[in-house]
Design a protein around this motif. Structure first.
Motif, PDB file in Angstrom:
ATOM      1  N   PHE B  22       0.778  -1.340  -0.218  1.00 59.58           N
ATOM      2  CA  PHE B  22      -0.096   0.039  -0.063  1.00 59.58           C
ATOM      3  C   PHE B  22       0.863   1.411   0.001  1.00 59.58           C
ATOM      4  O   PHE B  22       0.671   2.330  -0.797  1.00 59.58           O
ATOM      5  N   MET B  26       1.298   4.232  -2.970  1.00 52.32           N
ATOM      6  CA  MET B  26       1.129   5.401  -2.641  1.00 52.32           C
ATOM      7  C   MET B  26       2.260   6.352  -2.863  1.00 52.32           C
ATOM      8  O   MET B  26       2.014   7.471  -3.615  1.00 52.32           O
ATOM      9  N   LYS B  29       2.684   7.303  -6.658  1.00 56.00           N
ATOM     10  CA  LYS B  29       1.295   8.119  -7.312  1.00 56.00           C
ATOM     11  C   LYS B  29       0.327   7.261  -7.921  1.00 56.00           C
ATOM     12  O   LYS B  29      -0.174   7.542  -8.922  1.00 56.00           O
ATOM     13  N   PHE B  31      -2.557   6.511  -6.786  1.00 50.68           N
ATOM     14  CA  PHE B  31      -3.839   6.769  -6.391  1.00 50.68           C
ATOM     15  C   PHE B  31      -4.232   8.375  -7.058  1.00 50.68           C
ATOM     16  O   PHE B  31      -5.116   8.904  -6.522  1.00 50.68           O
ATOM     17  N   ASP B  32      -3.182   8.889  -7.985  1.00 46.99           N
ATOM     18  CA  ASP B  32      -3.488   9.965  -8.678  1.00 46.99           C
ATOM     19  C   ASP B  32      -4.466  10.130  -9.498  1.00 46.99           C
ATOM     20  O   ASP B  32      -5.215  11.229  -9.611  1.00 46.99           O
ATOM     21  N   ASP B  33      -4.852   9.140 -10.308  1.00 49.29           N
ATOM     22  CA  ASP B  33      -5.783   9.038 -11.254  1.00 49.29           C
ATOM     23  C   ASP B  33      -6.517   7.829 -11.308  1.00 49.29           C
ATOM     24  O   ASP B  33      -6.222   7.006 -12.249  1.00 49.29           O
ATOM     25  N   PRO B  34      -7.446   7.599 -10.382  1.00 55.37           N
ATOM     26  CA  PRO B  34      -8.020   6.256 -10.214  1.00 55.37           C
ATOM     27  C   PRO B  34      -8.761   6.177 -11.439  1.00 55.37           C
ATOM     28  O   PRO B  34      -8.871   4.740 -11.930  1.00 55.37           O
ATOM     29  N   SER B  35      -9.541   7.011 -11.876  1.00 53.32           N
ATOM     30  CA  SER B  35     -10.686   6.646 -12.937  1.00 53.32           C
ATOM     31  C   SER B  35      -9.831   6.542 -14.529  1.00 53.32           C
ATOM     32  O   SER B  35     -10.204   5.648 -15.203  1.00 53.32           O
ATOM     33  N   GLY B  36      -8.594   7.125 -14.403  1.00 50.57           N
ATOM     34  CA  GLY B  36      -7.756   7.220 -15.689  1.00 50.57           C
ATOM     35  C   GLY B  36      -7.325   5.639 -15.576  1.00 50.57           C
ATOM     36  O   GLY B  36      -7.230   5.084 -16.819  1.00 50.57           O
ATOM     37  N   ASP B  37      -6.497   5.120 -14.614  1.00 47.69           N
ATOM     38  CA  ASP B  37      -6.176   3.787 -14.522  1.00 47.69           C
ATOM     39  C   ASP B  37      -7.132   2.633 -14.879  1.00 47.69           C
ATOM     40  O   ASP B  37      -6.898   1.718 -15.547  1.00 47.69           O
ATOM     41  N   ASN B  39      -9.617   3.125 -16.813  1.00 51.24           N
ATOM     42  CA  ASN B  39      -9.877   2.969 -18.303  1.00 51.24           C
ATOM     43  C   ASN B  39      -8.728   2.903 -19.153  1.00 51.24           C
ATOM     44  O   ASN B  39      -8.948   2.028 -20.203  1.00 51.24           O
ATOM     45  N   ARG B  40      -7.686   2.809 -18.644  1.00 50.28           N
ATOM     46  CA  ARG B  40      -6.316   2.630 -19.343  1.00 50.28           C
ATOM     47  C   ARG B  40      -6.354   1.169 -19.714  1.00 50.28           C
ATOM     48  O   ARG B  40      -5.769   0.681 -20.827  1.00 50.28           O
ATOM     49  N   LEU B  42      -8.520  -0.863 -20.577  1.00 52.35           N
ATOM     50  CA  LEU B  42      -9.339  -1.099 -21.738  1.00 52.35           C
ATOM     51  C   LEU B  42      -8.829  -0.693 -23.135  1.00 52.35           C
ATOM     52  O   LEU B  42      -9.595  -0.696 -24.035  1.00 52.35           O
ATOM     53  N   MET B  43      -7.847   0.048 -22.912  1.00 52.59           N
ATOM     54  CA  MET B  43      -7.206   0.781 -24.331  1.00 52.59           C
ATOM     55  C   MET B  43      -6.766  -0.167 -25.258  1.00 52.59           C
ATOM     56  O   MET B  43      -6.227  -1.453 -24.816  1.00 52.59           O
ATOM     57  N   ASP B  45      -4.936   0.166 -28.012  1.00 48.94           N
ATOM     58  CA  ASP B  45      -3.325   0.425 -28.721  1.00 48.94           C
ATOM     59  C   ASP B  45      -2.472  -0.637 -27.850  1.00 48.94           C
ATOM     60  O   ASP B  45      -2.268  -0.839 -26.837  1.00 48.94           O
TER      61      ASP B  45
END
Lengths: 728, 52
Positions: B22, B26, B29, B31-37, B39-40, B42-43, B45
């Motif tokens: 944990f 931390m 970093k 936990f800086d962009d939880p919703s981005g991670d 979604n990433r 599912l990319m 490319d």
């Protein structure tokens, strides 16, 4: 108290940043060549790959990374890559992007405070789980040496945990003691210290009861409340900073006839500044050359553009409409009228922080009670047992632990987090910690007109009432100007299906209008005096063809959701008032359209404040909704205030809540959700009080075992959190 | 009861591993962009040459 501490901690980390925050941030940005763009439309995996792919294809861009949570992209690029170029690239792939002032955002990037709290929370969770497992063995009847061993292991985990995780409470309790104030954090700290030390003492004496599990659990639940509170504030702060960062303030200064772009802070009095049509005045000054019309609606509420020429005094914040202007600076930056207004707001703001929240009121009642109970128990048992210090301290520690505001610490943050999350999804940003509570008390709503209930964009009225030839010629002339009235006219005529007439020799006369030749005769579209027409008392433009004149009247287009918001507020039993700085004709028309009976026109900024104050003196709790500089003081004076995102910086700073989208309908939801949230907070206080009513007598009688303490604490915390989540 | 001398250190060790994981997550970093991670993952490319 938590906020004060948070801000304090943040400042201490970089003393130089306090002295010159902008300078430090700018130096950083220049060194790294880092650009920050806001991407309001990004929402999915495909968005990430499209944006990052498009930016990677730009020469000079080293790397880019989308942050979907913040809806931002940060780009590492060579110094020659400009933000405008990147915005254009992103527009090409279908994403709206805005340049953000990276300097203003740097504070949220390194959100140390939050990470530190999260770390303490993680450590407390780990200890809580382990100590709890060990305690289960003791509760189920471990005896003698086994129990002692379990107690020793628990002590080895719990004591360092309490020392490390309890620091935020110890620090703020100490800060409170120094100024002679006992907040909620003092009994918390006392309970943590007393529980740990009495348990350690019992362990050394191989006693029956140790409260290590209670101490770490207390730590965990309270840190959870603290962290939720911090998260809510951090999200609001970063969104508010983003709004501020959107306006990168620059001015075009003329140095020996050449245009140089400078940051506002570097513009000096006496400089000559050029303001392009469509641009906002960056400074206060006097027009030296050029003629144009300016839109003062954000400053005064007048929707009618005003003519300016050489010698006219202009103020920062006005929008230049038609011709380029050269302005001699009389005041810039901190001294400009915009900033002086913002200072006024700061004074009014300090009055607002005097509001006592529910939590503070509860703490004020609760803090002394805990101490009296605990010391009372200590005194009684000292007397009853004939001076058994160990037993008496044990009881008073148990009382402190049981009454400790575990649920109280969660009661408010959990509700505020749930409510502001809900409102944020609806497009409302809660900027101020106590805004929700204040919003729930509102019974009177005061609206501003221009830019708030209306979009500040004109709309042609009665298109059908004008003769076809007039519409055709006007549309032909309007095509030659980017003045808002001309554009609105051209759009309205186009929507009507009328083709614009062929007008030759089109020429825009800045500050007056457009003229040209139609069927061999001169035609003009513009100001009344220039066209020789009789002026109307509403916003209008005039057409002159030969010796005939025709007036086109405009009304401000209504903000979407304005009708719904007013209907919802009326249904909730609010008294609604409209105060505008505009002319009576325009205000009356709008009031009639929205069904508002109570309206005031031509109000000066001071009159707006006076009106809000008068309403407050009558005992009303006023919600002020406004966007302009003329509303700023009234926004600050009101009990609670809302401004749209398009409002001036000063107005947004003064208001507690910012409406992020164009739609105004969420205001009706906001008051409803705020009332519900406050009700939940009160319910939560009731729930934790109920647990105390059952558990405290047990503790006072000396019947509270560590197991009972653990049960009461976790059950009350969980019930309180669940209740907070019921918010709809 | 001797088994406790093994089990307690083991349980503490496992909990400690979780805690360290944990703290590491931390510090780096994550936990800086939880919703981005979220979604990433599912990319579509395919990165032939991931950054070292």
């Amino acid at each position: 108290m938590a906020l004060a501490e948070v801000e304090h901690g943040g400042m201490a980390a970089c003393p130089a940043c306090v002295v010159a925050p902008m300078a430090a941030a700018q130096a950083q940005v220049a060194a790294r060549g880092r650009l920050m763009l806001s991407l309001p439309a990004a929402h999915c995996a495909a968005c990430i790959s499209t944006v990052e792919g498009a930016l990677a294809a730009v020469p000079g861009v080293a790397s880019s990374r989308v942050n979907l949570t913040m809806k931002r992209v940060s780009v590492d690029a060579d110094a020659e890559v400009t933000a405008e170029a990147l915005v254009a690239v992103l527009a090409g792939v279908g994403y709206e992007a805005h340049e953000l002032d990276a300097g203003l955002l740097s504070a949220t990037e390194t959100d140390k405070q939050g990470r530190e709290l999260l770390m303490r929370l993680g450590v407390a969770f780990f200890s809580m789980m382990n100590v709890m497992l060990l305690s289960v063995a003791v509760w189920s009847g471990a005896e003698g040496a086994t129990r002692d061993m379990f107690h020793w292991i628990s002590a080895a985990i719990a004591v360092p945990t309490v020392i490390f995780c309890g620091q935020p409470f110890f620090r703020s309790a100490w800060a409170g003691v120094k100024v002679g104030r006992l907040g909620m954090d003092f009994p918390i700290s006392l309970a943590l210290v007393l529980a740990s030390s009495i348990s350690l003492f019992e362990t050394i004496k191989s006693g029956h009861h140790a409260y290590f599990d209670a101490a770490v659990m207390l730590c965990f639940f309270l840190l959870l409340g603290r962290y939720l509170d911090h998260r809510t504030r951090a999200v609001a702060r970063s969104a508010a900073e983003e709004l501020a960062a959107l306006e990168v303030p620059r001015a075009m200064v003329l140095v020996d006839g050449a245009e140089v772009v400078r940051v506002i802070s570097e513009v000096a009095v006496g400089d000559l500044v050029r303001v392009r049509p469509g641009g906002r005045m960056p400074v206060d000054g006097v027009v030296e050359a050029g003629a144009s019309e300016v839109d003062r609606s954000l400053l005064t509420g007048e929707s009618l553009p005003v003519f300016v020429g050489p010698g006219t005094v202009v103020a920062a914040g006005e929008v230049n409409l038609t011709g380029p202007l050269e302005v001699r600076v009389t005041a810039a930056g901190r001294d400009s009228s915009l900033h002086r207004m913002a200072d006024l707001v700061a004074v009014a703001e300090s009055a607002k922080t005097k509001y006592t929240t529910l939590a503070e009121r509860a703490a004020r009642f609760y803090s002394p009670m805990v101490h009296i109970l605990s010391f009372g128990a200590f005194g009684y048992w000292m007397w009853a047992t004939g001076g058994d210090l160990r037993f008496a301290i044990n009881i008073s520690a148990a009382v402190l632990i049981i009454t400790c505001p575990c649920a109280l610490g969660l009661a408010v943050p959990a509700v505020v987090t749930a409510a502001s999350g809900k409102l944020f999804r609806k497009g409302l940003l809660i900027k101020h910690g106590t805004a929700l509570e204040r919003l729930s008390q509102v019974d009177t709503v005061v609206f501003d007109k221009t830019g708030t209930l209306t979009m500040g964009a004109p709309e042609l009225v009665d298109v059908g009432a004008h003769p076809a030839w007039a519409l055709q010629v006007a549309a032909g002339l309007a095509a030659g100007s980017s003045h808002p009235l001309a554009r609105a006219l051209a759009l309205a005529v186009q929507a009507e299906g009328v083709a614009a007439a062929e007008v030759s020799d089109l020429r825009e006369v800045p500050g007056y209008g457009v003229e040209g030749q139609w069927q061999g005769q001169p035609v003009r579209l513009g100001r009344a005096d220039w066209c020789g027409a009789a002026p109307l008392d509403v916003t209008a433009t005039y057409l002159r063809a030969g010796d005939q004149t025709q007036a086109f009247a405009f009304a401000d287009s209504l903000r979407p959701g304005a009708e719904a918001a007013i209907a919802a507020l009326t249904a909730q039993g609010m008294r609604i008032k409209l105060i505008s700085g505009d002319v009576p004709g325009a205000v009356a028309a709008l009031a009639a359209r929205l069904g508002i009976v109570d309206w005031v026109a031509g109000a000066l900024p001071a009159e707006k404040v006076a009106l809000v104050r008068a309403l407050t003196a009558e005992g009303c709790h006023v919600l002020m909704v406004g966007d302009g500089l003329n509303d700023t003081a009234a926004l600050a004076a009101a009990h609670v205030s809302i401004s749209p995102a398009t409002a001036l910086d000063a107005a947004r700073t003064a208001s507690d809540i910012v409406l992020l989208g164009q739609d105004m309908a969420p205001i009706g939801d906001a008051t409803r959700i705020a009332r519900q949230a406050t009700r939940r907070m009160v319910e939560n206080f009731g729930i934790s009080a109920a647990y105390n009513v059952i558990a405290v007598p047990l503790a006072l009688m000396g019947a509270a075992t560590p197991l009972a303490a653990a049960l009461a604490m976790s059950l009350s915390s969980i019930t309180v959190s669940l209740n907070a989540m019921r918010l709809k | 009861m001797e088994i406790l001398s093994i089990l307690i250190p083991v349980s503490l060790l496992l909990g400690g591993v979780g805690l360290l994981a944990f703290i590491w997550a931390m510090k780096t970093k994550q936990f800086d962009d939880p919703s981005g991670d979220a979604n990433r993952i599912l990319m579509k490319d395919w990165d032939d040459k991931p950054k070292q």
